[in-house]
Design an enzyme around this catalytic site. Structure first.
Site, short mmCIF file in Angstrom:
data_model
loop_
_atom_site.label_atom_id
_atom_site.label_comp_id
_atom_site.label_asym_id
_atom_site.label_seq_id
_atom_site.Cartn_x
_atom_site.Cartn_y
_atom_site.Cartn_z
N SER A 101 0.87 -1.17 0.00
CA SER A 101 0.00 0.00 0.00
C SER A 101 0.91 1.22 0.00
O SER A 101 2.09 1.11 0.37
CB SER A 101 -0.86 -0.01 1.27
OG SER A 101 -1.51 1.22 1.45
N TYR B 236 -1.79 -1.12 11.00
CA TYR B 236 -1.88 -1.44 9.57
C TYR B 236 -0.62 -0.96 8.84
O TYR B 236 0.00 -1.70 8.07
CB TYR B 236 -3.13 -0.78 8.99
CG TYR B 236 -3.36 -1.03 7.52
CD1 TYR B 236 -3.84 -2.26 7.07
CD2 TYR B 236 -3.10 -0.03 6.57
CE1 TYR B 236 -4.06 -2.49 5.71
CE2 TYR B 236 -3.31 -0.26 5.22
CZ TYR B 236 -3.79 -1.48 4.79
OH TYR B 236 -4.00 -1.71 3.46
#
Ligand SMILES: NC(=O)c1ccc[n+]([C@@H]2O[C@H](COP(=O)([O-])OP(=O)(O)OC[C@H]3O[C@@H](n4cnc5c(N)ncnc54)[C@H](OP(=O)(O)O)[C@@H]3O)[C@@H](O)[C@H]2O)c1
Length: 274
Positions: free
Chosen positions: A138, A151
């Site tokens: 990401s 995360y």
């Protein structure tokens, strides 16, 4: 001989679209998911379009589930050309609000789940002297951000893993690719796990940042765009180490490259809190 692809977390979002895109490109694709009852939709599309897709159970948190799936695949097709490590979820909460257990769970899926699957597939790819491993990181794997430190850390760890294993696998003809989407319109936000203690001093910050993210997710990049980038990357003879996807990812990564750490921090604060 069929070229064979495996995609983890194919029940929805990026994994779902990537399984379809790889199958449309001619790969015999094992669309794996932890709950195969969610496989009907992809199988319907596969039937209508006459695509080579099989749904197989695979929970990245469970070593024997991975082993069983890989054994089924190799006994049927005897090769694995592409592995897309996509399964993951989104843990939300400021660090002081998160328990060690929640952080470990996040790493269990987003990081160790990838490690387990790669370790199961590598002996087969090494024997073939070929293969492509695609890790869905990401923009959050390159940029720190408040309210999602669990995360973010899991994706930073995935970037370090991917960058390191690339060197180890090149001599065996195996390529490693990192995909770095910005915000993508998927179920990730509807299924996020959130922790805020009732008396948390971070409550307002958490709500503000999370609401901003939820708004961004409505206008997020379509998951098909991520899938198309993956197909492009795996089809290349010399794939790049990293592929950002989405204008937001490109904008953040450019800003990170062109600013000092403090300038970048001020830029993020302005984007988030002003
Ligand atoms: N959406 C974004 O903005 C964005 C941006 C950058 C990167 N990503 C990454 O893209 C990947 C896919 O997410 P998405 O956006 O497509 O969200 P999604 O639609 O929620 O898909 C996540 C997938 O992961 C699966 N999964 C979760 N835990 C699993 C486990 N233990 N074993 C196997 N599968 C598991 C889910 O299965 P169930 O249906 O069983 O829950 C689902 O199929 C994730 O790694 C995410 O971090 C997403």
């Amino acid at each position: 001989m069929d070229k064979v692809a495996i995609v983890t977390g194919s029940s929805s979002g990026i994994g779902f679209e990537t399984s379809l895109a790889l199958a449309r490109k001619g790969y015999y694709t094992f669309a794996t998911m932890r709950d195969i009852k969610k496989g009907d939709k992809i199988l319907d599309i596969a039937k209508k379009e006459n695509l080579g897709i099989e749904v197989l159970e695979l929970d990245v948190n469970n070593e024997s589930s991975i082993k069983k799936a890989i054994e089924q695949i190799t006994s049927k097709k005897n090769r694995i050309d592409i592995l897309v490590n996509n399964a993951g979820y989104f843990l939300v909460g400021c660090l002081e609000d998160l328990s060690i257990g929640e952080l470990k769970d996040q790493f269990e899926t987003n990081f160790f789940g990838v490690v387990r699957t790669i370790q199961a597939v590598l002996p087969i790819m090494r024997k073939q002297n070929s293969g492509v491993i695609v890790n869905i990181s990401s923009v959050a794997g390159r940029i720190g951000f408040p309210v999602t430190p669990g995360y973010i850390s899991s994706k930073f760890a995935l970037e370090g893993l991917s960058e390191s294993m690339r060197y180890e696998l090149i001599p065996f003809g195996i390529k490693t690719i990192i995909i770095e989407p910005g915000v993508v319109k998927t179920n990730l936000f509807a299924t996020l796990k959130k922790t805020t203690k009732s008396n948390s001093p971070y409550k307002d910050m958490t709500e503000k940042v999370l609401n901003g993210l939820l708004m961004m997710s409505e206008m997020g990049t379509p998951p098909q765009e991520v899938a198309n980038t993956i197909v492009k990357a795996v089809s290349s003879d010399n794939p790049l180490p990293r592929y950002p996807v989405g204008n937001d990812a490109i904008m953040f990564l450019e800003a990170k490259k062109n600013k000092t750490d403090l300038e970048f921090e001020n830029y993020i604060k302005k984007e988030l809190f002003s």
